[in-house]
Design a protein around this motif. Structure first.
Motif, PDB file in Angstrom:
ATOM      1  N   SER A  29       0.807  -1.222   0.000  1.00 24.45           N
ATOM      2  CA  SER A  29       0.000   0.000   0.000  1.00 24.45           C
ATOM      3  C   SER A  29       0.844   1.277   0.000  1.00 24.45           C
ATOM      4  O   SER A  29       0.301   2.381  -0.089  1.00 24.45           O
ATOM      5  CB  SER A  29      -0.897  -0.012   1.234  1.00 24.45           C
ATOM      6  N   ASP A  60      -4.290  -3.434  12.050  1.00 25.71           N
ATOM      7  CA  ASP A  60      -4.507  -3.241  10.618  1.00 25.71           C
ATOM      8  C   ASP A  60      -3.751  -2.005  10.165  1.00 25.71           C
ATOM      9  O   ASP A  60      -3.727  -0.997  10.870  1.00 25.71           O
ATOM     10  CB  ASP A  60      -5.997  -3.014  10.345  1.00 25.71           C
ATOM     11  N   ILE A  75      -3.716   0.634   6.985  1.00 25.68           N
ATOM     12  CA  ILE A  75      -4.388   1.049   5.746  1.00 25.68           C
ATOM     13  C   ILE A  75      -3.671   2.307   5.242  1.00 25.68           C
ATOM     14  O   ILE A  75      -3.468   3.247   6.009  1.00 25.68           O
ATOM     15  CB  ILE A  75      -5.878   1.410   5.977  1.00 25.68           C
ATOM     16  N   GLU A  76      -3.264   2.313   3.984  1.00 31.36           N
ATOM     17  CA  GLU A  76      -2.630   3.487   3.384  1.00 31.36           C
ATOM     18  C   GLU A  76      -3.215   3.664   1.997  1.00 31.36           C
ATOM     19  O   GLU A  76      -3.405   2.685   1.280  1.00 31.36           O
ATOM     20  CB  GLU A  76      -1.128   3.261   3.164  1.00 31.36           C
ATOM     21  N   ASN A  77      -3.426   4.899   1.609  1.00 35.55           N
ATOM     22  CA  ASN A  77      -3.959   5.181   0.267  1.00 35.55           C
ATOM     23  C   ASN A  77      -5.216   4.359  -0.010  1.00 35.55           C
ATOM     24  O   ASN A  77      -5.472   3.956  -1.163  1.00 35.55           O
ATOM     25  CB  ASN A  77      -2.895   4.880  -0.811  1.00 35.55           C
ATOM     26  N   GLY A  78      -5.987   4.060   1.046  1.00 38.17           N
ATOM     27  CA  GLY A  78      -7.205   3.282   0.888  1.00 38.17           C
ATOM     28  C   GLY A  78      -6.959   1.808   0.595  1.00 38.17           C
ATOM     29  O   GLY A  78      -7.868   1.075   0.205  1.00 38.17           O
ATOM     30  N   ILE A  79      -5.698   1.351   0.773  1.00 40.81           N
ATOM     31  CA  ILE A  79      -5.341  -0.047   0.473  1.00 40.81           C
ATOM     32  C   ILE A  79      -4.916  -0.729   1.768  1.00 40.81           C
ATOM     33  O   ILE A  79      -4.151  -0.153   2.554  1.00 40.81           O
ATOM     34  CB  ILE A  79      -4.158  -0.102  -0.528  1.00 40.81           C
ATOM     35  N   ARG A  80      -5.368  -1.945   2.002  1.00 42.01           N
ATOM     36  CA  ARG A  80      -4.917  -2.690   3.173  1.00 42.01           C
ATOM     37  C   ARG A  80      -3.485  -3.175   2.943  1.00 42.01           C
ATOM     38  O   ARG A  80      -3.180  -3.748   1.896  1.00 42.01           O
ATOM     39  CB  ARG A  80      -5.845  -3.876   3.420  1.00 42.01           C
ATOM     40  N   CYS A  81      -2.632  -2.923   3.921  1.00 43.66           N
ATOM     41  CA  CYS A  81      -1.240  -3.352   3.804  1.00 43.66           C
ATOM     42  C   CYS A  81      -1.126  -4.794   4.284  1.00 43.66           C
ATOM     43  O   CYS A  81      -1.270  -5.081   5.466  1.00 43.66           O
ATOM     44  CB  CYS A  81      -0.355  -2.433   4.652  1.00 43.66           C
TER      45      CYS A  81
END
Ligand code: COA
Length: 150
Positions: free
Chosen positions: A102, A132, A134-140
């Motif tokens: 992400s 959890d 989450i970066e840029n709306g993406i799960r890492c």
């Protein structure tokens, strides 16, 4: 800006290290074995990178971070170039770095600095991190591994 190695008696700046790695436990573990380099402006620490030998002739940048107030101004690029030059001077022939699937900006920066993607460690972040991310709306979830011959 000046970059220098942090000496053994200085306390590593945890607030900077935790920007790149949310696990205090993992950070503490590699700090014991790695070399820590800090960027400073007028005695204020604004950036950091940590180099850890992993295999013969191979060293990894296990942490790189810039104070939020100084991000996006080229400091990260200078720190990466410093890490590469330091690794070369120490006699290493391969430098590696890993980041989350992400971390779009980091993936861009590392490739601009000569790193190539060499693999994926699936589920790395699910295995090693409790919370959890989450970066840029993406799960890492997965670790993207990058490498550069130096
Ligand atoms: N697409 C394309 N390029 C992007 C991008 C995107 N989405 N996001 C960033 N970049 C590029 C910028 O354009 C810039 O390249 P340029 O100089 O060619 O324009 C580069 O990436 C960023 O460079 P710089 O200003 O030197 O980065 P920085 O000082 O902000 O440091 C980090 C980068 C990652 C160290 C910093 O943002 C940080 O500390 N982040 C939090 C900690 C972290 O995530 N560490 C890494 C863990 S793997």
């Amino acid at each position: 800006m000046n970059i220098r190695q942090l000496s053994a008696h200085e306390k590593p700046p945890m607030e900077l290290l935790l920007l790149a790695d949310p696990s205090q436990k993992i950070v503490a573990e590699y700090l014991q074995r790695g070399d820590c380099f800090v960027a400073e402006i007028r005695h204020q620490l604004i950036g950091i990178h940590v180099l850890l030998p992993t295999r013969p002739y191979t060293i990894e940048i296990v942490n790189i971070a810039v104070d939020e107030r100084y991000q996006g101004k080229g400091v990260g690029k200078i720190l990466l170039q410093h890490a590469i030059e330091t690794a070369k001077a120490m006699g290493y022939t391969t430098i590696e770095i890993g980041t989350g699937n992400s971390s779009i900006g980091q993936l861009a920066l590392y490739q601009k600095c000569g790193f190539r993607i060499i693999g994926v460690d699936p589920n790395f972040f699910l295995r090693h991190y409790e919370q959890d991310i989450i970066e840029n709306g993406i799960r890492c979830t997965d670790m993207i591994r990058l490498s550069q011959d130096i």
